[in-house]
Motif scaffolding. Structure first.
Motif, PDB file in Angstrom:
ATOM      1  N   ASP A  74       0.884  -1.162   0.000  1.00  0.00           N
ATOM      2  CA  ASP A  74       0.000   0.000   0.000  1.00  0.00           C
ATOM      3  C   ASP A  74       0.921   1.210   0.000  1.00  0.00           C
ATOM      4  OD1 ASP A  74      -2.608   1.228   2.281  1.00  0.00           O
ATOM      5  OD2 ASP A  74      -1.759   2.040   0.448  1.00  0.00           O
ATOM      6  N   ASP A  75       1.295   1.652  -1.193  1.00  0.00           N
ATOM      7  CA  ASP A  75       2.275   2.726  -1.296  1.00  0.00           C
ATOM      8  C   ASP A  75       1.730   4.056  -0.765  1.00  0.00           C
ATOM      9  OD1 ASP A  75       3.566   1.387  -4.420  1.00  0.00           O
ATOM     10  OD2 ASP A  75       4.273   1.104  -2.354  1.00  0.00           O
ATOM     11  N   ALA A  76       0.429   4.234  -0.784  1.00  0.00           N
ATOM     12  CA  ALA A  76      -0.138   5.472  -0.238  1.00  0.00           C
ATOM     13  C   ALA A  76       0.145   5.587   1.256  1.00  0.00           C
ATOM     14  CB  ALA A  76      -1.642   5.512  -0.492  1.00  0.00           C
ATOM     15  N   ASN A  77       0.291   4.433   1.912  1.00  0.00           N
ATOM     16  CA  ASN A  77       0.588   4.408   3.342  1.00  0.00           C
ATOM     17  C   ASN A  77       2.011   3.946   3.631  1.00  0.00           C
ATOM     18  OD1 ASN A  77      -1.919   5.211   4.724  1.00  0.00           O
ATOM     19  ND2 ASN A  77      -2.763   3.461   3.604  1.00  0.00           N
ATOM     20  N   ASN A  78       2.850   3.909   2.581  1.00  0.00           N
ATOM     21  CA  ASN A  78       4.262   3.538   2.769  1.00  0.00           C
ATOM     22  C   ASN A  78       4.405   2.206   3.509  1.00  0.00           C
ATOM     23  OD1 ASN A  78       5.930   5.304   1.461  1.00  0.00           O
ATOM     24  ND2 ASN A  78       6.661   6.334   3.285  1.00  0.00           N
ATOM     25  N   SER A  79       3.557   1.250   3.137  1.00  0.00           N
ATOM     26  CA  SER A  79       3.528  -0.009   3.885  1.00  0.00           C
ATOM     27  C   SER A  79       3.493  -1.227   2.965  1.00  0.00           C
ATOM     28  CB  SER A  79       2.306  -0.050   4.809  1.00  0.00           C
ATOM     29  OG  SER A  79       2.388   0.947   5.809  1.00  0.00           O
ATOM     30  N   VAL A  80       4.051  -2.309   3.456  1.00  0.00           N
ATOM     31  CA  VAL A  80       3.965  -3.633   2.827  1.00  0.00           C
ATOM     32  C   VAL A  80       3.490  -4.599   3.900  1.00  0.00           C
ATOM     33  CG1 VAL A  80       5.278  -5.515   1.795  1.00  0.00           C
ATOM     34  CG2 VAL A  80       5.709  -3.161   1.082  1.00  0.00           C
ATOM     35  N   TYR A  81       2.642  -5.531   3.481  1.00  0.00           N
ATOM     36  CA  TYR A  81       2.037  -6.468   4.424  1.00  0.00           C
ATOM     37  C   TYR A  81       2.375  -7.906   4.036  1.00  0.00           C
ATOM     38  CZ  TYR A  81      -0.645  -2.233   5.194  1.00  0.00           C
ATOM     39  OH  TYR A  81      -1.000  -0.935   5.429  1.00  0.00           O
ATOM     40  N   LEU A  82       2.370  -8.772   5.029  1.00  0.00           N
ATOM     41  CA  LEU A  82       2.486 -10.211   4.804  1.00  0.00           C
ATOM     42  C   LEU A  82       1.343 -10.880   5.547  1.00  0.00           C
ATOM     43  CD1 LEU A  82       4.258 -12.378   3.423  1.00  0.00           C
ATOM     44  CD2 LEU A  82       5.328 -12.742   5.671  1.00  0.00           C
ATOM     45  N   GLN A  83       0.347 -11.315   4.793  1.00  0.00           N
ATOM     46  CA  GLN A  83      -0.772 -12.050   5.374  1.00  0.00           C
ATOM     47  C   GLN A  83      -0.380 -13.516   5.478  1.00  0.00           C
ATOM     48  OE1 GLN A  83      -3.863 -10.942   6.521  1.00  0.00           O
ATOM     49  NE2 GLN A  83      -4.083 -13.047   7.240  1.00  0.00           N
ATOM     50  N   MET A  84      -0.409 -14.050   6.670  1.00  0.00           N
ATOM     51  CA  MET A  84       0.028 -15.420   6.912  1.00  0.00           C
ATOM     52  C   MET A  84      -1.161 -16.230   7.418  1.00  0.00           C
ATOM     53  SD  MET A  84       3.752 -14.719   8.658  1.00  0.00           S
ATOM     54  CE  MET A  84       3.046 -14.185  10.212  1.00  0.00           C
ATOM     55  N   ASN A  85      -1.583 -17.193   6.628  1.00  0.00           N
ATOM     56  CA  ASN A  85      -2.702 -18.061   6.988  1.00  0.00           C
ATOM     57  C   ASN A  85      -2.213 -19.493   7.190  1.00  0.00           C
ATOM     58  OD1 ASN A  85      -4.463 -15.857   6.609  1.00  0.00           O
ATOM     59  ND2 ASN A  85      -4.752 -16.366   4.441  1.00  0.00           N
ATOM     60  N   SER A  86      -3.049 -20.300   7.804  1.00  0.00           N
ATOM     61  CA  SER A  86      -2.735 -21.720   8.038  1.00  0.00           C
ATOM     62  C   SER A  86      -1.344 -21.880   8.634  1.00  0.00           C
ATOM     63  CB  SER A  86      -2.836 -22.497   6.722  1.00  0.00           C
ATOM     64  OG  SER A  86      -4.121 -22.371   6.160  1.00  0.00           O
ATOM     65  N   LEU A  87      -1.069 -21.111   9.653  1.00  0.00           N
ATOM     66  CA  LEU A  87       0.264 -21.119  10.243  1.00  0.00           C
ATOM     67  C   LEU A  87       0.589 -22.458  10.878  1.00  0.00           C
ATOM     68  CD1 LEU A  87       0.234 -17.500  11.611  1.00  0.00           C
ATOM     69  CD2 LEU A  87       1.993 -18.446  10.117  1.00  0.00           C
ATOM     70  N   GLU A  88       1.868 -22.800  10.784  1.00  0.00           N
ATOM     71  CA  GLU A  88       2.375 -24.079  11.299  1.00  0.00           C
ATOM     72  C   GLU A  88       3.488 -23.793  12.301  1.00  0.00           C
ATOM     73  OE1 GLU A  88       3.853 -25.752   7.695  1.00  0.00           O
ATOM     74  OE2 GLU A  88       1.849 -26.024   6.796  1.00  0.00           O
ATOM     75  N   PRO A  89       3.768 -24.743  13.189  1.00  0.00           N
ATOM     76  CA  PRO A  89       4.872 -24.525  14.145  1.00  0.00           C
ATOM     77  C   PRO A  89       6.193 -24.179  13.462  1.00  0.00           C
ATOM     78  CG  PRO A  89       3.522 -26.350  14.864  1.00  0.00           C
ATOM     79  CD  PRO A  89       2.994 -25.952  13.513  1.00  0.00           C
ATOM     80  N   ASP A  90       6.432 -24.729  12.270  1.00  0.00           N
ATOM     81  CA  ASP A  90       7.674 -24.428  11.551  1.00  0.00           C
ATOM     82  C   ASP A  90       7.749 -22.989  11.053  1.00  0.00           C
ATOM     83  OD1 ASP A  90       8.316 -27.685   9.958  1.00  0.00           O
ATOM     84  OD2 ASP A  90       8.719 -26.915  11.972  1.00  0.00           O
ATOM     85  N   ASP A  91       6.660 -22.258  11.134  1.00  0.00           N
ATOM     86  CA  ASP A  91       6.675 -20.839  10.764  1.00  0.00           C
ATOM     87  C   ASP A  91       7.200 -19.964  11.902  1.00  0.00           C
ATOM     88  OD1 ASP A  91       3.559 -21.444   9.115  1.00  0.00           O
ATOM     89  OD2 ASP A  91       5.530 -21.210   8.152  1.00  0.00           O
ATOM     90  N   THR A  92       7.419 -20.548  13.054  1.00  0.00           N
ATOM     91  CA  THR A  92       7.931 -19.796  14.196  1.00  0.00           C
ATOM     92  C   THR A  92       9.312 -19.234  13.882  1.00  0.00           C
ATOM     93  OG1 THR A  92       6.685 -21.096  15.809  1.00  0.00           O
ATOM     94  CG2 THR A  92       8.670 -19.963  16.598  1.00  0.00           C
ATOM     95  N   ALA A  93       9.457 -17.928  14.022  1.00  0.00           N
ATOM     96  CA  ALA A  93      10.708 -17.253  13.678  1.00  0.00           C
ATOM     97  C   ALA A  93      10.578 -15.769  13.984  1.00  0.00           C
ATOM     98  CB  ALA A  93      11.034 -17.441  12.197  1.00  0.00           C
ATOM     99  N   VAL A  94      11.704 -15.075  13.908  1.00  0.00           N
ATOM    100  CA  VAL A  94      11.682 -13.617  13.850  1.00  0.00           C
ATOM    101  C   VAL A  94      11.583 -13.231  12.378  1.00  0.00           C
ATOM    102  CG1 VAL A  94      12.892 -11.475  14.370  1.00  0.00           C
ATOM    103  CG2 VAL A  94      13.048 -13.414  15.951  1.00  0.00           C
ATOM    104  N   TYR A  95      10.619 -12.398  12.066  1.00  0.00           N
ATOM    105  CA  TYR A  95      10.373 -11.972  10.690  1.00  0.00           C
ATOM    106  C   TYR A  95      10.895 -10.548  10.499  1.00  0.00           C
ATOM    107  CZ  TYR A  95       7.537 -16.071   9.712  1.00  0.00           C
ATOM    108  OH  TYR A  95       7.106 -17.365   9.506  1.00  0.00           O
ATOM    109  N   TYR A  96      11.650 -10.363   9.411  1.00  0.00           N
ATOM    110  CA  TYR A  96      12.248  -9.075   9.094  1.00  0.00           C
ATOM    111  C   TYR A  96      11.750  -8.619   7.724  1.00  0.00           C
ATOM    112  CZ  TYR A  96      15.717 -10.403  12.621  1.00  0.00           C
ATOM    113  OH  TYR A  96      16.346 -10.795  13.783  1.00  0.00           O
ATOM    114  N   CYS A  97      11.476  -7.330   7.582  1.00  0.00           N
ATOM    115  CA  CYS A  97      11.308  -6.803   6.238  1.00  0.00           C
ATOM    116  C   CYS A  97      12.612  -6.094   5.850  1.00  0.00           C
ATOM    117  CB  CYS A  97      10.105  -5.882   6.118  1.00  0.00           C
ATOM    118  SG  CYS A  97      10.163  -4.345   7.041  1.00  0.00           S
TER     119      CYS A  97
END
Length: 127
Positions: A74-97
């Motif tokens: 959403d460039d009007a709001n200077n933002s990027v999103y990551l929608q994460m669905n069906s999360l699994e234990p292996d998705d556990t982490a620190v997330y960086y943009c």
């Protein structure tokens, strides 16, 4: 100088959803940059999860998240999103943009090509 700030992490049960946000500050504005999401799990190397080009025409997803995660901007709001669905234990982490130099894009987001990093947000998937 671009600064990136992530938010939206937390604790969620397997099968749940979270939306991470990455907001850019400074100049040039975020619309000049491709933005990638990386994650770093304990005992593992930091890996690219997803990336979107500055034009919003190209995206990359790691095989492990394709079909479950969606990147958007959403460039009007200077933002990027990551929608994460069906999360699994292996998705556990620190997330960086992260952002490379302006208008750069590659079919695979190599970590060394990214110059600007946020501080990270913790995602924990656990029952």
């Amino acid at each position: 100088q671009l600064q990136l700030v992530e938010s939206g992490g937390g604790v969620v049960q397997p099968g749940g959803s979270l939306r991470l946000s990455c907001k850019g500050y400074g100049y040039p504005p975020l619309e000049y940059y491709s933005i990638a999401w990386f994650r770093h799990a304990p005992g593992k190397a930091r890996v690219a999860v997803s990336c979107v080009s500055s034009t919003d025409r190209d995206t990359y997803y790691a095989d492990s998240v394709r079909g479950r995660f969606t990147i958007s901007r959403d460039d009007a709001n200077n933002s990027v999103y990551l929608q994460m669905n069906s999360l699994e234990p292996d998705d556990t982490a620190v997330y960086y943009c992260a952002a490379p130099r302006p208008h750069w894009y590659s079919d695979y987001p190599w970590e060394g090509d990214f110059e600007y990093w946020g501080q990270g947000t913790q995602v924990t998937v656990s029952s």
